[in-house]
Design a protein around this motif. Sequence first.
Motif, PDB file in Angstrom:
ATOM      1  N   GLY A  27      20.276  42.117  47.763  1.00 13.91           N
ATOM      2  CA  GLY A  27      19.677  40.954  47.112  1.00 13.91           C
ATOM      3  C   GLY A  27      20.388  40.512  45.845  1.00 13.91           C
ATOM      4  O   GLY A  27      20.199  39.379  45.399  1.00 13.91           O
ATOM      5  N   GLN A  28      21.210  41.368  45.263  1.00 13.08           N
ATOM      6  CA  GLN A  28      21.946  40.978  44.057  1.00 13.08           C
ATOM      7  C   GLN A  28      22.988  39.913  44.402  1.00 13.08           C
ATOM      8  O   GLN A  28      23.572  39.920  45.485  1.00 13.08           O
ATOM      9  CB  GLN A  28      22.623  42.191  43.423  1.00 13.08           C
ATOM     10  CG  GLN A  28      21.634  43.197  42.846  1.00 13.08           C
ATOM     11  CD  GLN A  28      22.290  44.498  42.419  1.00 13.08           C
ATOM     12  OE1 GLN A  28      23.343  44.868  42.922  1.00 13.08           O
ATOM     13  NE2 GLN A  28      21.657  45.213  41.494  1.00 13.08           N
ATOM     14  N   ILE A  29      23.204  38.986  43.458  1.00 16.19           N
ATOM     15  CA  ILE A  29      24.075  37.835  43.699  1.00 16.19           C
ATOM     16  C   ILE A  29      25.446  38.066  43.067  1.00 16.19           C
ATOM     17  O   ILE A  29      25.555  38.567  41.948  1.00 16.19           O
ATOM     18  CB  ILE A  29      23.457  36.540  43.139  1.00 16.19           C
ATOM     19  CG1 ILE A  29      22.104  36.293  43.789  1.00 16.19           C
ATOM     20  CG2 ILE A  29      24.385  35.353  43.386  1.00 16.19           C
ATOM     21  CD1 ILE A  29      22.150  36.085  45.291  1.00 16.19           C
ATOM     22  N   GLY A  30      26.482  37.697  43.819  1.00 13.96           N
ATOM     23  CA  GLY A  30      27.844  37.773  43.313  1.00 13.96           C
ATOM     24  C   GLY A  30      28.505  36.407  43.335  1.00 13.96           C
ATOM     25  O   GLY A  30      28.123  35.523  44.105  1.00 13.96           O
ATOM     26  N   GLU A  31      29.484  36.228  42.478  1.00 12.49           N
ATOM     27  CA  GLU A  31      30.274  34.993  42.416  1.00 12.49           C
ATOM     28  C   GLU A  31      31.743  35.353  42.594  1.00 12.49           C
ATOM     29  O   GLU A  31      32.264  36.233  41.912  1.00 12.49           O
ATOM     30  CB  GLU A  31      30.052  34.273  41.085  1.00 12.49           C
ATOM     31  CG  GLU A  31      28.644  33.738  40.934  1.00 12.49           C
ATOM     32  CD  GLU A  31      28.486  32.897  39.674  1.00 12.49           C
ATOM     33  OE1 GLU A  31      29.314  33.051  38.743  1.00 12.49           O
ATOM     34  OE2 GLU A  31      27.537  32.092  39.611  1.00 12.49           O
ATOM     35  N   GLN A  47      29.314  31.803  46.246  1.00 11.51           N
ATOM     36  CA  GLN A  47      28.209  32.719  45.997  1.00 11.51           C
ATOM     37  C   GLN A  47      27.897  33.539  47.243  1.00 11.51           C
ATOM     38  O   GLN A  47      27.987  33.054  48.370  1.00 11.51           O
ATOM     39  CB  GLN A  47      26.957  31.964  45.555  1.00 11.51           C
ATOM     40  CG  GLN A  47      27.051  31.424  44.138  1.00 11.51           C
ATOM     41  CD  GLN A  47      25.692  30.998  43.603  1.00 11.51           C
ATOM     42  OE1 GLN A  47      24.838  30.543  44.349  1.00 11.51           O
ATOM     43  NE2 GLN A  47      25.495  31.156  42.306  1.00 11.51           N
ATOM     44  N   ALA A  48      27.526  34.807  47.010  1.00  8.84           N
ATOM     45  CA  ALA A  48      27.180  35.699  48.112  1.00  8.84           C
ATOM     46  C   ALA A  48      26.111  36.673  47.644  1.00  8.84           C
ATOM     47  O   ALA A  48      25.976  36.940  46.442  1.00  8.84           O
ATOM     48  CB  ALA A  48      28.414  36.457  48.603  1.00  8.84           C
ATOM     49  N   ARG A  49      25.341  37.186  48.596  1.00  8.80           N
ATOM     50  CA  ARG A  49      24.244  38.102  48.297  1.00  8.80           C
ATOM     51  C   ARG A  49      24.520  39.459  48.939  1.00  8.80           C
ATOM     52  O   ARG A  49      24.939  39.536  50.095  1.00  8.80           O
ATOM     53  CB  ARG A  49      22.921  37.544  48.833  1.00  8.80           C
ATOM     54  CG  ARG A  49      21.718  38.467  48.576  1.00  8.80           C
ATOM     55  CD  ARG A  49      20.447  37.957  49.230  1.00  8.80           C
ATOM     56  NE  ARG A  49      19.971  36.755  48.568  1.00  8.80           N
ATOM     57  CZ  ARG A  49      19.968  35.545  49.129  1.00  8.80           C
ATOM     58  NH1 ARG A  49      20.427  35.387  50.368  1.00  8.80           N
ATOM     59  NH2 ARG A  49      19.518  34.496  48.478  1.00  8.80           N
ATOM     60  N   VAL A  50      24.293  40.535  48.176  1.00  4.31           N
ATOM     61  CA  VAL A  50      24.478  41.884  48.703  1.00  4.31           C
ATOM     62  C   VAL A  50      23.513  42.089  49.867  1.00  4.31           C
ATOM     63  O   VAL A  50      22.300  41.912  49.721  1.00  4.31           O
ATOM     64  CB  VAL A  50      24.234  42.953  47.622  1.00  4.31           C
ATOM     65  CG1 VAL A  50      24.358  44.356  48.220  1.00  4.31           C
ATOM     66  CG2 VAL A  50      25.225  42.785  46.475  1.00  4.31           C
ATOM     67  N   GLY A  99      35.818  38.774  42.433  1.00  4.78           N
ATOM     68  CA  GLY A  99      34.725  38.255  41.620  1.00  4.78           C
ATOM     69  C   GLY A  99      33.888  39.381  41.044  1.00  4.78           C
ATOM     70  O   GLY A  99      34.349  40.522  40.891  1.00  4.78           O
ATOM     71  N   THR A 100      32.626  39.063  40.746  1.00  2.00           N
ATOM     72  CA  THR A 100      31.710  40.017  40.142  1.00  2.00           C
ATOM     73  C   THR A 100      30.340  39.895  40.789  1.00  2.00           C
ATOM     74  O   THR A 100      29.986  38.849  41.323  1.00  2.00           O
ATOM     75  CB  THR A 100      31.563  39.771  38.629  1.00  2.00           C
ATOM     76  OG1 THR A 100      31.106  38.424  38.416  1.00  2.00           O
ATOM     77  CG2 THR A 100      32.879  39.989  37.910  1.00  2.00           C
ATOM     78  N   VAL A 101      29.587  40.976  40.708  1.00  3.35           N
ATOM     79  CA  VAL A 101      28.202  40.995  41.179  1.00  3.35           C
ATOM     80  C   VAL A 101      27.312  41.267  39.978  1.00  3.35           C
ATOM     81  O   VAL A 101      27.532  42.232  39.235  1.00  3.35           O
ATOM     82  CB  VAL A 101      27.986  42.075  42.256  1.00  3.35           C
ATOM     83  CG1 VAL A 101      26.520  42.110  42.680  1.00  3.35           C
ATOM     84  CG2 VAL A 101      28.887  41.829  43.456  1.00  3.35           C
ATOM     85  N   THR A 102      26.317  40.399  39.768  1.00  2.23           N
ATOM     86  CA  THR A 102      25.385  40.571  38.653  1.00  2.23           C
ATOM     87  C   THR A 102      24.372  41.646  39.007  1.00  2.23           C
ATOM     88  O   THR A 102      23.680  41.549  40.024  1.00  2.23           O
ATOM     89  CB  THR A 102      24.659  39.253  38.350  1.00  2.23           C
ATOM     90  OG1 THR A 102      25.630  38.262  37.999  1.00  2.23           O
ATOM     91  CG2 THR A 102      23.690  39.424  37.189  1.00  2.23           C
ATOM     92  N   ILE A 103      24.271  42.685  38.171  1.00  2.00           N
ATOM     93  CA  ILE A 103      23.375  43.803  38.471  1.00  2.00           C
ATOM     94  C   ILE A 103      22.188  43.873  37.517  1.00  2.00           C
ATOM     95  O   ILE A 103      21.327  44.731  37.665  1.00  2.00           O
ATOM     96  CB  ILE A 103      24.150  45.131  38.425  1.00  2.00           C
ATOM     97  CG1 ILE A 103      24.769  45.360  37.044  1.00  2.00           C
ATOM     98  CG2 ILE A 103      25.221  45.166  39.502  1.00  2.00           C
ATOM     99  CD1 ILE A 103      25.419  46.723  36.897  1.00  2.00           C
ATOM    100  N   GLY A 104      22.117  42.971  36.511  1.00  2.00           N
ATOM    101  CA  GLY A 104      20.970  42.967  35.615  1.00  2.00           C
ATOM    102  C   GLY A 104      21.315  42.428  34.239  1.00  2.00           C
ATOM    103  O   GLY A 104      22.429  41.947  33.996  1.00  2.00           O
TER     104      GLY A 104
END
Length: 378
Positions: free
Chosen positions: A245-249, A261-264, A299-304
């Motif tokens: 559910g975490q979002i990455g760019e 954009q992509a979702r784990v 890219g990166t994945v936002t984890i919080g």
Amino acid sequence: MKRFIFFLLLIAFLGLVLWRVYQRIHTQPPVSLSQIQEKMGIPVETATVKKEIITLKISFNGEVRSEQESLLSSKIGGRLLTLTKKIGDSVSPGELLAEVDSSQWQIQRAQNLNQIAIAEKNLTQAKLRLDNSRREWERRQRLFQEGVIAQAQLERYELEYQTAQEQEAAARAALEAVRESLKLVENTIRDACLYAPFAGVIGERRAEIGEVVAPGQVLYSLYNTSRLIIRGQVPERDVLRLKPGQIGEFFNPNLPEPVIQARVSRISAAPDSKTKLYMVELTILSPSSILKPGIFLQGTVTIGKKPGVLTVPVNALLQAGDSYSVYVVKQGQAEKQSVTVGEASGEQVEILSGLSPGDIVITSGKENVSSGSRVNIK
């Protein structure tokens, strides 16, 4: 006259000497760059240490893949009669892609059909014999009970009835065997045709018309480009912080889309036995026709998020091995201060110790200063 000229030359020479003496006395030596900087200060740019909410991200690089992809192979061997698609062609579910020569199986099918007709005729005749034998045996049973015929005559008709039963069973088994053979042949004939299992785009075509292929030989690769994912591997320290559910760019400098954009979606439960890295998949949220399987994205994945964090710009840090430091401006002078860093977020980095809110740190020009240097903040 000669004395007058000599007198003029002497006056000129004395004047030149006096002028040189005057220049040596009154001319100041040139000022060096270090002297100017000492007086005015080394020009630097600074930033103020403050508490902020930082977004925590982890780096993730991966390859674009199709969530639904398949290598399509021939189920039987033979010469390729047709290959209907080329690289990049779109296909629909159930569409014919290739056909292998099945003429020998067609001949076998015709033979099986002929054998079935013969077996059905034999079975019909066996059934008639069985019916006749049963009626004769039943009639002889009644006659025996009435005492008209002897035991030996009854046993002879009973034996004929048993023989007719065995013949009927054998004819039925022969018919079933030929029918099973026909099913196998017809399945082989169907397998001579290769159909698309789902809608997609042809990635590769690995054979040509007229080529003799072996059973199981790959003819096409098929990708569903409407269901794309990003697949990559991460170390243990990162996989522990990833959740579905975490979002990455992501981006690729060769693509027109600035951000993808992509979702784990999936995280492997165990690492690769060789690399010790964990496989992670992210579902691309808005697949574009520009994206193709095999394209590399970074890219990166936002984890919080982390509130109330003391931060400085990344370019304020000086690194020596595993140690970090910054130059703090105090009373117009630079002082080197060791710091402990934490999480990084974009252009900001968390400071765990060594600084306080309101401290001024040098971000540009720090390579020109040392502890005690006078600085001029620009």
